[in-house]
Design a protein around this motif. Sequence first.
Motif, PDB file in Angstrom:
ATOM      1  N   GLY A 124      16.895 129.335 -53.830  1.00 39.64           N
ATOM      2  CA  GLY A 124      17.863 128.247 -53.906  1.00 39.64           C
ATOM      3  C   GLY A 124      17.570 127.290 -55.036  1.00 39.64           C
ATOM      4  O   GLY A 124      16.952 127.622 -56.034  1.00 39.64           O
ATOM      5  N   GLY A 125      18.051 126.073 -54.859  1.00 39.66           N
ATOM      6  CA  GLY A 125      17.908 125.052 -55.894  1.00 39.66           C
ATOM      7  C   GLY A 125      19.198 124.905 -56.669  1.00 39.66           C
ATOM      8  O   GLY A 125      19.999 125.833 -56.771  1.00 39.66           O
ATOM      9  N   ALA A 126      19.419 123.718 -57.203  1.00 42.09           N
ATOM     10  CA  ALA A 126      20.669 123.412 -57.890  1.00 42.09           C
ATOM     11  C   ALA A 126      20.907 124.286 -59.112  1.00 42.09           C
ATOM     12  O   ALA A 126      22.045 124.582 -59.457  1.00 42.09           O
ATOM     13  CB  ALA A 126      20.680 121.938 -58.293  1.00 42.09           C
ATOM     14  N   THR A 127      19.841 124.726 -59.753  1.00 42.42           N
ATOM     15  CA  THR A 127      19.992 125.561 -60.934  1.00 42.42           C
ATOM     16  C   THR A 127      20.496 126.952 -60.572  1.00 42.42           C
ATOM     17  O   THR A 127      21.243 127.564 -61.317  1.00 42.42           O
ATOM     18  CB  THR A 127      18.636 125.682 -61.671  1.00 42.42           C
ATOM     19  OG1 THR A 127      18.191 124.370 -61.990  1.00 42.42           O
ATOM     20  CG2 THR A 127      18.759 126.476 -62.947  1.00 42.42           C
ATOM     21  N   ASP A 147      22.048 127.831 -57.409  1.00 41.68           N
ATOM     22  CA  ASP A 147      23.105 127.914 -56.410  1.00 41.68           C
ATOM     23  C   ASP A 147      23.978 126.666 -56.476  1.00 41.68           C
ATOM     24  O   ASP A 147      23.494 125.552 -56.290  1.00 41.68           O
ATOM     25  CB  ASP A 147      22.461 128.046 -55.019  1.00 41.68           C
ATOM     26  CG  ASP A 147      23.442 128.408 -53.934  1.00 41.68           C
ATOM     27  OD1 ASP A 147      24.666 128.204 -54.122  1.00 41.68           O
ATOM     28  OD2 ASP A 147      22.997 128.892 -52.884  1.00 41.68           O
ATOM     29  N   THR A 148      25.279 126.854 -56.702  1.00 39.87           N
ATOM     30  CA  THR A 148      26.188 125.707 -56.798  1.00 39.87           C
ATOM     31  C   THR A 148      26.327 124.976 -55.462  1.00 39.87           C
ATOM     32  O   THR A 148      26.608 123.783 -55.446  1.00 39.87           O
ATOM     33  CB  THR A 148      27.578 126.147 -57.287  1.00 39.87           C
ATOM     34  OG1 THR A 148      28.096 127.137 -56.389  1.00 39.87           O
ATOM     35  CG2 THR A 148      27.514 126.716 -58.696  1.00 39.87           C
ATOM     36  N   ARG A 149      26.120 125.681 -54.348  1.00 45.61           N
ATOM     37  CA  ARG A 149      26.171 125.004 -53.040  1.00 45.61           C
ATOM     38  C   ARG A 149      25.042 123.989 -52.928  1.00 45.61           C
ATOM     39  O   ARG A 149      25.245 122.888 -52.394  1.00 45.61           O
ATOM     40  CB  ARG A 149      26.088 126.015 -51.899  1.00 45.61           C
ATOM     41  CG  ARG A 149      27.307 126.925 -51.820  1.00 45.61           C
ATOM     42  CD  ARG A 149      27.102 127.982 -50.796  1.00 45.61           C
ATOM     43  NE  ARG A 149      25.942 128.785 -51.229  1.00 45.61           N
ATOM     44  CZ  ARG A 149      25.455 129.807 -50.562  1.00 45.61           C
ATOM     45  NH1 ARG A 149      25.981 130.168 -49.422  1.00 45.61           N
ATOM     46  NH2 ARG A 149      24.410 130.471 -51.019  1.00 45.61           N
ATOM     47  N   ASP A 150      23.872 124.324 -53.437  1.00 43.80           N
ATOM     48  CA  ASP A 150      22.756 123.376 -53.428  1.00 43.80           C
ATOM     49  C   ASP A 150      23.052 122.192 -54.344  1.00 43.80           C
ATOM     50  O   ASP A 150      22.697 121.061 -54.026  1.00 43.80           O
ATOM     51  CB  ASP A 150      21.455 124.062 -53.852  1.00 43.80           C
ATOM     52  CG  ASP A 150      20.868 124.938 -52.758  1.00 43.80           C
ATOM     53  OD1 ASP A 150      21.324 124.841 -51.601  1.00 43.80           O
ATOM     54  OD2 ASP A 150      19.947 125.715 -53.063  1.00 43.80           O
ATOM     55  N   ALA A 151      23.684 122.451 -55.468  1.00 37.81           N
ATOM     56  CA  ALA A 151      24.036 121.366 -56.384  1.00 37.81           C
ATOM     57  C   ALA A 151      25.009 120.393 -55.717  1.00 37.81           C
ATOM     58  O   ALA A 151      24.853 119.175 -55.822  1.00 37.81           O
ATOM     59  CB  ALA A 151      24.642 121.937 -57.664  1.00 37.81           C
ATOM     60  N   ARG A 152      26.005 120.925 -55.010  1.00 33.76           N
ATOM     61  CA  ARG A 152      26.941 120.054 -54.283  1.00 33.76           C
ATOM     62  C   ARG A 152      26.233 119.319 -53.154  1.00 33.76           C
ATOM     63  O   ARG A 152      26.547 118.165 -52.855  1.00 33.76           O
ATOM     64  CB  ARG A 152      28.121 120.869 -53.746  1.00 33.76           C
ATOM     65  CG  ARG A 152      29.102 121.314 -54.829  1.00 33.76           C
ATOM     66  CD  ARG A 152      30.373 121.894 -54.255  1.00 33.76           C
ATOM     67  NE  ARG A 152      30.154 122.967 -53.286  1.00 33.76           N
ATOM     68  CZ  ARG A 152      30.080 124.261 -53.582  1.00 33.76           C
ATOM     69  NH1 ARG A 152      30.214 124.655 -54.842  1.00 33.76           N
ATOM     70  NH2 ARG A 152      29.893 125.158 -52.637  1.00 33.76           N
ATOM     71  N   ALA A 153      25.263 119.969 -52.517  1.00 36.29           N
ATOM     72  CA  ALA A 153      24.506 119.326 -51.436  1.00 36.29           C
ATOM     73  C   ALA A 153      23.725 118.118 -51.961  1.00 36.29           C
ATOM     74  O   ALA A 153      23.662 117.080 -51.293  1.00 36.29           O
ATOM     75  CB  ALA A 153      23.557 120.326 -50.779  1.00 36.29           C
ATOM     76  N   VAL A 154      23.155 118.236 -53.143  1.00 36.83           N
ATOM     77  CA  VAL A 154      22.432 117.107 -53.740  1.00 36.83           C
ATOM     78  C   VAL A 154      23.383 115.926 -53.910  1.00 36.83           C
ATOM     79  O   VAL A 154      23.057 114.790 -53.545  1.00 36.83           O
ATOM     80  CB  VAL A 154      21.806 117.499 -55.106  1.00 36.83           C
ATOM     81  CG1 VAL A 154      21.278 116.280 -55.840  1.00 36.83           C
ATOM     82  CG2 VAL A 154      20.703 118.534 -54.917  1.00 36.83           C
ATOM     83  N   SER A 155      24.572 116.195 -54.422  1.00 33.30           N
ATOM     84  CA  SER A 155      25.561 115.142 -54.627  1.00 33.30           C
ATOM     85  C   SER A 155      25.971 114.506 -53.293  1.00 33.30           C
ATOM     86  O   SER A 155      26.052 113.280 -53.178  1.00 33.30           O
ATOM     87  CB  SER A 155      26.782 115.722 -55.344  1.00 33.30           C
ATOM     88  OG  SER A 155      27.744 114.727 -55.563  1.00 33.30           O
ATOM     89  N   ARG A 156      26.199 115.313 -52.277  1.00 34.76           N
ATOM     90  CA  ARG A 156      26.592 114.780 -50.963  1.00 34.76           C
ATOM     91  C   ARG A 156      25.486 113.940 -50.342  1.00 34.76           C
ATOM     92  O   ARG A 156      25.748 112.907 -49.724  1.00 34.76           O
ATOM     93  CB  ARG A 156      26.961 115.931 -50.028  1.00 34.76           C
ATOM     94  CG  ARG A 156      28.277 116.569 -50.378  1.00 34.76           C
ATOM     95  CD  ARG A 156      28.608 117.696 -49.434  1.00 34.76           C
ATOM     96  NE  ARG A 156      29.839 118.329 -49.880  1.00 34.76           N
ATOM     97  CZ  ARG A 156      30.113 119.603 -49.685  1.00 34.76           C
ATOM     98  NH1 ARG A 156      29.237 120.377 -49.045  1.00 34.76           N
ATOM     99  NH2 ARG A 156      31.240 120.103 -50.103  1.00 34.76           N
ATOM    100  N   LEU A 157      24.246 114.379 -50.501  1.00 37.63           N
ATOM    101  CA  LEU A 157      23.125 113.629 -49.934  1.00 37.63           C
ATOM    102  C   LEU A 157      22.926 112.298 -50.655  1.00 37.63           C
ATOM    103  O   LEU A 157      22.609 111.284 -50.023  1.00 37.63           O
ATOM    104  CB  LEU A 157      21.851 114.474 -49.961  1.00 37.63           C
ATOM    105  CG  LEU A 157      21.875 115.661 -48.985  1.00 37.63           C
ATOM    106  CD1 LEU A 157      20.736 116.626 -49.294  1.00 37.63           C
ATOM    107  CD2 LEU A 157      21.830 115.191 -47.556  1.00 37.63           C
TER     108      LEU A 157
END
Length: 168
Positions: free
Chosen positions: A91-94, A96-106
């Motif tokens: 995983g990680g934002a680099t 997986d785009t779902r992880d990138a969106r999760a960072v923004s939501r958090l």
Amino acid sequence: ATAQALGLIELVNSRRERLSLDDVGELLALVAECALTSDAFLHLCTAKVMEKLTAAGLPILDLIRRLAEAALNGVVMETEGREGAEDNISGGATRDTRDARAVSRLLLLLAHFGALSNTARLALTEHSLETLCQSVLAHSPATSLPPMAFSQSIRLLSLMFTSNPSGH
């Protein structure tokens, strides 16, 4: 998730004086799940619940910070049976785009939480959430995160370190 959250709130209200450790664990897990939602109403309710849990001394901000760091950087998965082999990062934002969106939501959730009260803003600082913001701002490649993540990091830092956050 909304029905589950409302059911848990009803349980907590009915057993306020004698919550079991299982109830607290379930509540923390539900908050972590709701933290990643794109439902705006549930997100705001989650921020309010986080404020109450923080006031009660439960480590919800540490949980959210670790979740955001894992979404940003990925999780190291150790390989068994192979000595000298490098660990795999899952995983990680680099990656997986779902992880990138999760960072923004958090980050958005933490900003909503910090905007609730001075006590909430102080809790953000006490739990060293500025390091998460700095990690987001230093993240490479920058294109792997949604553009809002950077402004959300700056807004969160502003909430944490200004005396009048509403005077932007």
